[in-house]
Design a protein around this motif. Structure first.
Motif, PDB file in Angstrom:
ATOM      1  N   GLY A 177       0.793  -1.228   0.000  1.00  0.00           N
ATOM      2  CA  GLY A 177       0.000   0.000   0.000  1.00  0.00           C
ATOM      3  C   GLY A 177       0.823   1.275   0.000  1.00  0.00           C
ATOM      4  N   LYS A 178       2.125   1.183   0.293  1.00  0.00           N
ATOM      5  CA  LYS A 178       2.972   2.382   0.295  1.00  0.00           C
ATOM      6  C   LYS A 178       3.088   3.019  -1.087  1.00  0.00           C
ATOM      7  CE  LYS A 178       5.901   1.229   4.268  1.00  0.00           C
ATOM      8  NZ  LYS A 178       7.270   0.858   4.713  1.00  0.00           N
ATOM      9  N   VAL A 179       2.769   2.243  -2.138  1.00  0.00           N
ATOM     10  CA  VAL A 179       2.831   2.829  -3.489  1.00  0.00           C
ATOM     11  C   VAL A 179       1.823   3.961  -3.636  1.00  0.00           C
ATOM     12  CG1 VAL A 179       3.632   0.695  -4.563  1.00  0.00           C
ATOM     13  CG2 VAL A 179       1.185   1.155  -4.455  1.00  0.00           C
ATOM     14  N   ALA A 180       0.794   3.975  -2.787  1.00  0.00           N
ATOM     15  CA  ALA A 180      -0.244   5.017  -2.870  1.00  0.00           C
ATOM     16  C   ALA A 180      -0.020   6.156  -1.887  1.00  0.00           C
ATOM     17  CB  ALA A 180      -1.620   4.387  -2.619  1.00  0.00           C
ATOM     18  N   THR A 181       1.037   6.065  -1.053  1.00  0.00           N
ATOM     19  CA  THR A 181       1.328   7.127  -0.089  1.00  0.00           C
ATOM     20  C   THR A 181       2.157   8.218  -0.772  1.00  0.00           C
ATOM     21  OG1 THR A 181       1.379   5.512   1.710  1.00  0.00           O
ATOM     22  CG2 THR A 181       2.341   7.672   2.150  1.00  0.00           C
ATOM     23  N   PRO A 182       1.744   9.473  -0.694  1.00  0.00           N
ATOM     24  CA  PRO A 182       2.479  10.558  -1.375  1.00  0.00           C
ATOM     25  C   PRO A 182       3.935  10.641  -0.920  1.00  0.00           C
ATOM     26  CG  PRO A 182       0.336  11.325  -0.611  1.00  0.00           C
ATOM     27  CD  PRO A 182       0.536   9.966  -0.016  1.00  0.00           C
ATOM     28  N   ASP A 183       4.830  10.917  -1.858  1.00  0.00           N
ATOM     29  CA  ASP A 183       6.254  11.059  -1.550  1.00  0.00           C
ATOM     30  C   ASP A 183       6.505  12.116  -0.483  1.00  0.00           C
ATOM     31  OD1 ASP A 183       7.055   9.094  -3.247  1.00  0.00           O
ATOM     32  OD2 ASP A 183       7.686  10.434  -4.866  1.00  0.00           O
ATOM     33  N   GLU A 216      -2.477   9.700   7.098  1.00  0.00           N
ATOM     34  CA  GLU A 216      -2.253   9.265   5.717  1.00  0.00           C
ATOM     35  C   GLU A 216      -1.281   8.083   5.677  1.00  0.00           C
ATOM     36  OE1 GLU A 216      -2.813   8.939   1.770  1.00  0.00           O
ATOM     37  OE2 GLU A 216      -3.909  10.297   3.114  1.00  0.00           O
ATOM     38  N   ILE A 217      -0.227   8.125   6.494  1.00  0.00           N
ATOM     39  CA  ILE A 217       0.711   7.004   6.583  1.00  0.00           C
ATOM     40  C   ILE A 217      -0.030   5.732   6.972  1.00  0.00           C
ATOM     41  CG2 ILE A 217       2.504   6.012   8.065  1.00  0.00           C
ATOM     42  CD1 ILE A 217       3.817   7.622   6.036  1.00  0.00           C
ATOM     43  N   CYS A 218      -0.916   5.833   7.951  1.00  0.00           N
ATOM     44  CA  CYS A 218      -1.663   4.666   8.440  1.00  0.00           C
ATOM     45  C   CYS A 218      -2.532   4.044   7.348  1.00  0.00           C
ATOM     46  CB  CYS A 218      -2.549   5.050   9.626  1.00  0.00           C
ATOM     47  SG  CYS A 218      -1.616   5.493  11.117  1.00  0.00           S
ATOM     48  N   LYS A 219      -2.895   4.860   6.370  1.00  0.00           N
ATOM     49  CA  LYS A 219      -3.782   4.370   5.315  1.00  0.00           C
ATOM     50  C   LYS A 219      -3.080   3.407   4.356  1.00  0.00           C
ATOM     51  CE  LYS A 219      -6.888   8.395   5.228  1.00  0.00           C
ATOM     52  NZ  LYS A 219      -7.310   9.573   4.442  1.00  0.00           N
ATOM     53  N   GLY A 262      -3.988  -0.943  17.803  1.00  0.00           N
ATOM     54  CA  GLY A 262      -3.326  -0.763  16.509  1.00  0.00           C
ATOM     55  C   GLY A 262      -4.222  -0.109  15.476  1.00  0.00           C
ATOM     56  N   TYR A 263      -3.794  -0.156  14.228  1.00  0.00           N
ATOM     57  CA  TYR A 263      -4.566   0.448  13.142  1.00  0.00           C
ATOM     58  C   TYR A 263      -4.570  -0.494  11.946  1.00  0.00           C
ATOM     59  CZ  TYR A 263      -0.037   1.882  11.064  1.00  0.00           C
ATOM     60  OH  TYR A 263       1.223   1.899  10.508  1.00  0.00           O
ATOM     61  N   PRO A 264      -5.501  -0.342  10.996  1.00  0.00           N
ATOM     62  CA  PRO A 264      -6.422   0.793  10.805  1.00  0.00           C
ATOM     63  C   PRO A 264      -7.780   0.621  11.499  1.00  0.00           C
ATOM     64  CG  PRO A 264      -6.528  -0.637   8.897  1.00  0.00           C
ATOM     65  CD  PRO A 264      -5.491  -1.235   9.805  1.00  0.00           C
ATOM     66  N   LYS A 265      -8.119  -0.595  11.954  1.00  0.00           N
ATOM     67  CA  LYS A 265      -9.470  -0.835  12.460  1.00  0.00           C
ATOM     68  C   LYS A 265      -9.533  -1.047  13.964  1.00  0.00           C
ATOM     69  CE  LYS A 265     -11.419  -2.755   8.192  1.00  0.00           C
ATOM     70  NZ  LYS A 265     -12.205  -3.860   7.611  1.00  0.00           N
ATOM     71  N   GLY A 266      -8.381  -1.089  14.631  1.00  0.00           N
ATOM     72  CA  GLY A 266      -8.389  -1.329  16.066  1.00  0.00           C
ATOM     73  C   GLY A 266      -8.882  -2.720  16.418  1.00  0.00           C
ATOM     74  N   LEU A 267      -8.572  -3.701  15.569  1.00  0.00           N
ATOM     75  CA  LEU A 267      -8.977  -5.079  15.839  1.00  0.00           C
ATOM     76  C   LEU A 267      -8.248  -5.609  17.070  1.00  0.00           C
ATOM     77  CD1 LEU A 267      -8.960  -6.595  12.226  1.00  0.00           C
ATOM     78  CD2 LEU A 267     -10.891  -5.631  13.499  1.00  0.00           C
ATOM     79  N   LYS A 268      -8.874  -6.574  17.734  1.00  0.00           N
ATOM     80  CA  LYS A 268      -8.331  -7.068  18.989  1.00  0.00           C
ATOM     81  C   LYS A 268      -8.282  -8.592  18.989  1.00  0.00           C
ATOM     82  CE  LYS A 268      -8.944  -6.438  23.999  1.00  0.00           C
ATOM     83  NZ  LYS A 268      -9.777  -5.792  25.044  1.00  0.00           N
ATOM     84  N   GLY A 269      -7.207  -9.144  19.576  1.00  0.00           N
ATOM     85  CA  GLY A 269      -7.102 -10.581  19.798  1.00  0.00           C
ATOM     86  C   GLY A 269      -7.309 -11.409  18.553  1.00  0.00           C
ATOM     87  N   SER A 270      -8.168 -12.431  18.661  1.00  0.00           N
ATOM     88  CA  SER A 270      -8.389 -13.370  17.560  1.00  0.00           C
ATOM     89  C   SER A 270      -9.134 -12.747  16.387  1.00  0.00           C
ATOM     90  CB  SER A 270      -9.149 -14.592  18.069  1.00  0.00           C
ATOM     91  OG  SER A 270     -10.417 -14.215  18.581  1.00  0.00           O
ATOM     92  N   HIS A 271      -9.634 -11.531  16.542  1.00  0.00           N
ATOM     93  CA  HIS A 271     -10.273 -10.839  15.420  1.00  0.00           C
ATOM     94  C   HIS A 271      -9.226 -10.411  14.379  1.00  0.00           C
ATOM     95  CE1 HIS A 271     -14.283 -10.774  17.118  1.00  0.00           C
ATOM     96  NE2 HIS A 271     -13.783 -10.368  18.271  1.00  0.00           N
ATOM     97  N   ILE A 272      -7.964 -10.370  14.793  1.00  0.00           N
ATOM     98  CA  ILE A 272      -6.872 -10.117  13.847  1.00  0.00           C
ATOM     99  C   ILE A 272      -6.519 -11.465  13.203  1.00  0.00           C
ATOM    100  CG2 ILE A 272      -4.538  -9.214  13.544  1.00  0.00           C
ATOM    101  CD1 ILE A 272      -4.863  -7.901  16.338  1.00  0.00           C
ATOM    102  N   PRO A 273      -6.530 -11.588  11.883  1.00  0.00           N
ATOM    103  CA  PRO A 273      -6.189 -12.863  11.249  1.00  0.00           C
ATOM    104  C   PRO A 273      -4.820 -13.372  11.712  1.00  0.00           C
ATOM    105  CG  PRO A 273      -7.050 -11.329   9.635  1.00  0.00           C
ATOM    106  CD  PRO A 273      -6.873 -10.546  10.897  1.00  0.00           C
TER     107      PRO A 273
END
Length: 460
Positions: free
Chosen positions: A231-237, A345-348, A383-394
């Motif tokens: 996804g860094k390819v879409a982050t502005p220089d 924007e970095i987080c995106k 964490g980011y981007p969704k603030g998932l917790k525990g086993s909800h994170i793959p």
């Protein structure tokens, strides 16, 4: 005799069914050698394939031998002669045949008596794909019936070998494409992109193996992990490559002060530990000066403030702080020198990465999508981007998230020295249950000896 032939044909049919469904070349060669050995009642069999680039014969399999890879030139030994002449060679006494290479027996301690060599043709019957080498008939010597049976096996094998080579070609092309895509993204803000991607994929693979994942899953996560920052390819220089907190002139002035003070302390025989501390100050200032997409560690922030509280005597004889108030302020910005909107924007890049990889048909790309989206999530939900917790994170996101942090801390960068293994492991343990899944930390620690060896191998 007829009954014996029927049994052999049934055995051949049994192997044909397995051979036809096998796409992995190494496993296919195992099946082919075992089929030839059993059907022809031989002591040993090796299947040589033609290297399409060099034209040499090669094999990874030689039953009863420790050699993992054998290379033969065209015309070398009986197998090489079968390849050169494109004809079957059936020898009852190999030591009476001038074409036989005795040095192989000398090297291995094996005694070859009888031999049957048969070229394996491609499905169009135009080119030789390889050579069957069958050695030492258990009773007597190889017969015409054996040749006919091996011909049947060879014809079936050729289709399977071509399919597996095509599968390997496609898999290799897929791997190269994935790696180059990942390299394109990482190259924008890293100095050792290829090395970083290789380390992340290898460490991830070792953790997955230690966890007990199936080989297919291990291979999938190994490849998918390289796309974690696509996804860094879409982050502005302007954001991704934003300049350091201090200008080169400001940083140079600080380093000059530290060097001057260090030399001054040497003149008064200051303790060695004090001199080492001054040297560490320079490294910590450079580390704090680097813009980063992650939050500045609290211990580093506290250390910068500590350095700012230190006093030294300048050339003019005045006692001054090692860092000015303005320098401390700039160096202790939490996230590089990014504004809050720039940090958002970095987080995106996680969201951008998931969108780039979304709606793919392959399981590999779907796993890569999950990794790209979730490798910055934290076990405690912070964490980011969704603030998932525990086993909800793959699971794959939890694994690559830990491995990515480990590689960042344990590798040298232009702006920092690498952390010691002891410090990195201590950090992982401290963050267990907070940043990292405790189960993944436990598995990582179990896999660490292999990871440490892999790190040596990759740096060598």
């Amino acid at each position: 005799m007829g009954s014996n032939l029927s049994q052999k044909l049934l055995l051949l049919l049994k192997y044909d069914l397995k051979i036809a469904s096998e796409t992995d070349l190494d496993r296919l060669l195992v099946l082919l050698t075992e089929a030839a050995r059993q059907v022809l009642e031989a002591d040993r069999c090796t299947v040589f394939l033609v290297d399409r680039r060099t034209g040499q014969l090669w094999s990874k399999l030689a039953q009863g031998m420790e050699t993992k890879t054998i290379l033969l030139r065209k015309g070398q030994g009986l197998a090489g002669q079968a390849f050169l002449t494109c004809k079957t060679i059936n020898v009852r006494d190999v030591y009476a045949d001038s074409r036989f290479s005795r040095h192989v027996d000398v090297q291995t301690g094996y005694h070859t008596k009888t031999a049957l060599m048969m070229p394996m043709w491609d499905s169009k019957n135009q080119n030789v794909l390889g050579v069957f080498e069958v050695l030492n008939k258990r009773r007597g010597w190889f017969t015409q019936e054996d040749e006919r049976l091996l011909t049947i096996l060879s014809n079936h094998a050729s289709v399977a070998v071509e399919n597996s080579q095509l599968y390997d070609d496609l898999k290799q092309a897929q791997q190269e494409t994935i790696f180059r895509l990942a390299l394109m993204a990482e190259h924008r803000d890293q100095h050792d992109t290829a090395a970083h991607l290789k380390r992340v994929s290898v460490y991830t693979c070792l953790v997955a193996e230690t966890m007990g994942m199936e080989p297919e899953e291990v291979e999938m996560i190994r490849l998918a992990s390289t796309l974690h920052d696509i996804g860094k390819v879409a982050t502005p220089d302007a954001i991704l490559l934003k300049s350091e907190k201090l200008t080169s002139t400001e940083l140079g002035a600080i380093e000059y002060r530290l060097a001057w003070w260090s030399e001054k302390l040497k003149l008064v025989d200051a303790p060695a530990e004090r001199l080492k501390e001054i040297s560490r100050f320079a490294e910590e200032i450079r580390q704090a000066n680097r813009p980063s997409s992650i939050e500045m560690p609290e211990p580093l922030m506290a250390q910068i403030r500590h350095i700012g509280s230190q006093r030294f005597m300048d050339r003019d004889g005045k006692v001054k702080p090692l860092l000015t108030v303005d320098e401390v302020k700039k160096l202790t910005i939490m996230r590089g020198n990014l504004t809050e909107s720039e940090w958002e924007e970095i987080c995106k890049h996680t969201i951008y990465g998931a969108k780039i990889l979304a709606q793919a048909d392959s399981q590999l790309m779907r796993m890569a999508e999950r990794i790209a989206l979730t490798h910055h999530e934290k076990y405690d939900g912070s964490g980011y981007p969704k603030g998932l917790k525990g086993s909800h994170i793959p699971m794959e996101g939890r694994i690559v998230g830990l491995v990515d942090v480990f590689d960042a801390l344990s590798s040298r960068r232009v702006y920092k020295q690498r952390w010691s293994f002891e410090d990195v492991i201590a950090h992982l343990k401290r963050e267990s249950g907070k940043h990292f899944d405790p189960k993944i930390v436990k598995v990582f620690l179990k896999a660490f000896p292999g990871i440490r060896q892999a790190m040596k191998d990759l740096s060598g």
